[in-house]
Design an enzyme around this catalytic site. Sequence first.
Site: not given
Length: 282
Positions: A2-3, A59, A123, A269
């Site tokens: 999620p961003e 976040k 998770r 990344r």
Amino acid sequence: MPELPDVEVARRNLHRWMVGGTIVAARCADRYLLRPGSPRAFEHALVGRTVAGVERKGKWLKVVLDGPSASQGRRLFAHLGMTGDWTEGSAGDAENAAPRFERARIDLERRGRALVVRYLDSRRFGRLVVSSDDIVEWTSLGPDPLAGGLDVATLADAFARSRRPVKEIVMDQSVLAGIGNILATEALWRARLDPRSPGTTLSRSDVRAVARGLRDEIARELAEREDRGPDGPAPETYETDGTFNAYGRAGAPCPRDGAPLARVTLGGRSTVFCKVCQVLRR
Ligand SMILES: [Zn+2]
């Protein structure tokens, strides 16, 4: 993962569900999510308190809780990690049985109605932290793009101080809070700027283009989520949902000029960009 737009949707939901409500029960048995806290401290910090507001920076979410006296106020900090999600239901619903991956449950009374707010996380990379003060994970964040964080002069200073690639700088949470791989990749495509360009090489108009790219991409992603309704994306689709110009499209044609999009690794990344229309500054 999620961003900012996903977390902003969660903030709007929690605000709508919880503000003005009084917490009558709170349970979280997952010590890993609560670290460094405990299930007992979680319950003690929440039960009996009224939800005064729900804030977001980057976040991170902050649920502000009023106590019977000012000194008894508490804060619940929450991070969605990779697969976290907040949901709401009525206390008496048939679906009241704990859903799979429920990690925390908060029962509230609000305007005469009993409701349940749940935190789900398959998770378990998320966090739930109760504190009477702001935690360092919150205070160390840079400005939030939706709260004036895209000030061009401030951003230009941050770029001018660093020879790191521009993509790594915008993803540095102490420079700007909430920018992840997706937003950074898309904003730099919009800005026509090669993500490897060192921060020091950016002109003032480059910085303006990066700020505009971030603003436009955040607005687009928020509008996309609003179109899908109040529940936002399912956590398993955080990465794959939506239509992107560059993110996740290595080898596919650039929407601007048709050149195949390239991929490099920056700061660990995967980074997708167009070698034709995204200019490398030196
Ligand atoms: Zn291109």
